[in-house]
Design a protein around this motif. Sequence first.
Motif, short mmCIF file in Angstrom:
data_model
loop_
_atom_site.label_atom_id
_atom_site.label_comp_id
_atom_site.label_asym_id
_atom_site.label_seq_id
_atom_site.Cartn_x
_atom_site.Cartn_y
_atom_site.Cartn_z
N SER B 84 -8.98 64.14 56.78
CA SER B 84 -8.06 65.14 56.26
C SER B 84 -6.66 65.03 56.88
N GLN B 85 -6.54 64.25 57.94
CA GLN B 85 -5.24 64.06 58.57
C GLN B 85 -4.49 62.84 58.00
N THR B 86 -5.10 62.18 57.03
CA THR B 86 -4.39 61.13 56.30
C THR B 86 -3.18 61.76 55.61
N SER B 87 -1.99 61.25 55.94
CA SER B 87 -0.78 61.89 55.45
C SER B 87 0.42 61.06 55.88
N VAL B 88 1.60 61.51 55.47
CA VAL B 88 2.84 60.95 55.99
C VAL B 88 3.45 62.01 56.91
N TYR B 89 3.79 61.59 58.12
CA TYR B 89 4.28 62.52 59.13
C TYR B 89 5.77 62.28 59.37
N PHE B 90 6.51 63.40 59.34
CA PHE B 90 7.94 63.33 59.58
C PHE B 90 8.30 64.17 60.80
N CYS B 91 9.18 63.61 61.60
CA CYS B 91 9.78 64.33 62.71
C CYS B 91 11.20 64.70 62.33
N ALA B 92 11.67 65.87 62.77
CA ALA B 92 13.02 66.30 62.45
C ALA B 92 13.65 66.93 63.68
N SER B 93 14.97 66.94 63.72
CA SER B 93 15.66 67.60 64.81
C SER B 93 16.91 68.28 64.29
N SER B 94 17.39 69.26 65.05
CA SER B 94 18.62 69.96 64.68
C SER B 94 19.07 70.77 65.88
N TYR B 95 20.30 71.28 65.80
CA TYR B 95 20.77 72.18 66.84
C TYR B 95 19.99 73.49 66.79
N SER B 96 19.60 73.89 65.57
CA SER B 96 18.82 75.12 65.39
C SER B 96 17.81 74.85 64.30
N LEU B 97 16.52 75.11 64.55
CA LEU B 97 15.48 74.71 63.61
C LEU B 97 15.71 75.25 62.22
N GLY B 98 15.94 76.53 62.09
CA GLY B 98 16.01 77.10 60.77
C GLY B 98 17.40 77.29 60.23
N ARG B 99 18.41 77.27 61.09
CA ARG B 99 19.72 77.74 60.65
C ARG B 99 20.75 76.64 60.49
N GLU B 100 20.39 75.41 60.76
CA GLU B 100 21.37 74.34 60.60
C GLU B 100 20.72 73.10 60.00
N THR B 101 21.57 72.12 59.76
CA THR B 101 21.12 70.90 59.10
C THR B 101 20.01 70.22 59.88
N GLN B 102 18.94 69.88 59.18
CA GLN B 102 17.83 69.14 59.75
C GLN B 102 18.06 67.64 59.53
N TYR B 103 17.78 66.86 60.55
CA TYR B 103 17.85 65.40 60.45
C TYR B 103 16.43 64.87 60.59
N PHE B 104 16.01 64.08 59.60
CA PHE B 104 14.64 63.60 59.57
C PHE B 104 14.54 62.14 60.00
N GLY B 105 13.42 61.81 60.64
CA GLY B 105 13.09 60.43 60.91
C GLY B 105 12.55 59.75 59.67
N PRO B 106 12.26 58.44 59.74
CA PRO B 106 11.82 57.67 58.57
C PRO B 106 10.38 57.91 58.18
N GLY B 107 9.60 58.56 59.04
CA GLY B 107 8.22 58.87 58.70
C GLY B 107 7.21 57.86 59.28
N THR B 108 5.98 58.35 59.49
CA THR B 108 4.84 57.53 59.88
C THR B 108 3.74 57.76 58.87
N ARG B 109 3.30 56.67 58.25
CA ARG B 109 2.20 56.77 57.27
C ARG B 109 0.90 56.54 58.01
N LEU B 110 0.00 57.54 57.99
CA LEU B 110 -1.27 57.47 58.73
C LEU B 110 -2.44 57.51 57.76
N LEU B 111 -3.35 56.56 57.94
CA LEU B 111 -4.56 56.50 57.14
C LEU B 111 -5.75 56.62 58.09
N VAL B 112 -6.60 57.62 57.86
CA VAL B 112 -7.79 57.80 58.69
C VAL B 112 -9.03 57.50 57.84
N LEU B 113 -9.78 56.51 58.29
CA LEU B 113 -10.95 56.08 57.51
C LEU B 113 -12.23 56.73 57.99
#
Lengths: 109, 113
Positions: B84-113
Motif C-alpha cells: 500500500s506504500q507503493t507511490s510517488v513521494y515528493f518532498c517540499a520546502s518553503s519559508y512557511s508551510l501553508g502561507r508561502e510558495t512551496q518548492y518541490f523536489g523531483p520525486g521518488t518512485r517507490l514500488l513495494v512488492l
Amino acid sequence: GIQVEQSPPDLILQEGANSTLRCNFSDSVNNLQWFHQNPWGQLINLFYIPSGTKQNGRLSATTVATERYSLLYISSSQTTDSGVYFCAVTQGGSEKLVFGKGTKLTVNP
Amino acid sequence: NAGVTQTPKFQVLKTGQSMTLQCAQDMNHEYMSWYRQDPGMGLRLIHYSVGAGITDQGEVPNGYNVSRSTTEDFPLRLLSAAPSQTSVYFCASSYSLGRETQYFGPGTRLLVL
C-alpha cells in the motif's frame, strides 16, 4: 477537514485555445496555491493567491475568497502547457496544505 | 542553488523491508514536508516540520517516520514496507508551510512488492 474540488477533471484543447480551470473549497482559507505538474512529474508553483488576481504571461488566476473559489486562466495554450494542474489550500491556523485531485490538461498541436 | 533534492529517484522494495528516502534543501527554509501521490488522489501530506527538532503528522502518517536534526535535511523512513506504500513521494520546502510558495523536489518512485 476542508474539501477541495477541481473541475473539469480532464480537458483536451487544440494549441492556441483558451481555458479556465476551477477550484472550489468548502471553507474559508488563508492560503491558496496553483501548481503545474508536467508530464515528467515535476511540480512547479504557478501562483500564491489567497485572494485577488495575479497574472504571469499567458497565465492568470483569480481567487474570490468570500465565494470560496479560484479560477486559473490559460490563454493561447501551447503543447508545453500539458500536464496536471493542482489547487491547494490551508485554512485557519493549520499549517497543512490540502490538495485537490487536479485537472489533467492535454494540448494537441 | 540546487533547490530541493531527493534520492533515490526510483526504488523497489520487498514487503517488510525498511528504507529511508532522503530530502535536502539549500534555501534555508524552515518548513519541510513529505507528500505521497497516488493515481486519482492528488497529493496527500504525510509529515511536516516547522524547523529543526520539530515534526508533526499530516493526513496519512501511518507507516512512516521522520526526524529533523538539521535545517537542510528531512528524511522519511519506512520501517516495514507494505504494498500500500507503493507511490510517488515528493518532498517540499518553503519559508512557511501553508502561507508561502512551496518548492518541490523531483520525486521518488517507490514500488513495494
